[in-house]
Design an enzyme around this catalytic site. Structure first.
Site: not given
Length: 132
Positions: A62-65
């Site tokens: 989801v990285f920067s979510s």
């Protein structure tokens, strides 16, 4: 390219979510897989996925979510006087001061000015002596 099939389920009343998800997937033209899950009061009401080699059990980064939500929480804590942007991180998390990081402020972390990219393989960050 073949049409990407949307798989999964939606609860009654959430059919439009499936339609919107399918529209986004179609717009991507199969360039990437996608997953969407939503819960209302602890009950899963949307569980959809699409794309090559994607299933309902696939793990997706989801990285920067979470940046938006984290920013909102920080802003509220600052507004309420619970968190100070110019206070050191070590003030709130003493173990963070290890290895010369004692002068890094909350503001430095939020603006990506710390120079902390990651950690060496095998090293551990501990939040407290009992949880590490």
């Amino acid at each position: 390219m073949n049409e990407i099939q949307v798989q999964g389920t939606v609860a009654e009343g959430f059919e439009e979510v499936r339609q919107e998800f399918a529209a986004v997937v179609a717009e991507e033209r199969g360039e990437s897989g996608a997953q969407l899950a939503a819960y209302v009061r602890g009950r899963r009401v949307v569980d959809l996925w699409a794309g090559e080699e994607v299933s309902g059990e696939s793990l997706t980064g989801v990285f920067s979510s979470t940046k938006g939500a984290a920013t909102l929480v920080v802003a509220l804590l600052v507004q309420d006087g619970v968190l100070g942007l110019d206070q050191t991180v070590a003030h709130y998390w003493p173990e963070f001061a290890a290895a010369g990081k004692g002068g890094i402020t909350v503001r430095d972390v939020l603006t990506h000015r710390t120079g902390l990219v990651g950690r060496r393989a095998g090293s551990r960050w501990r939040s407290s002596p009992t949880t590490g």
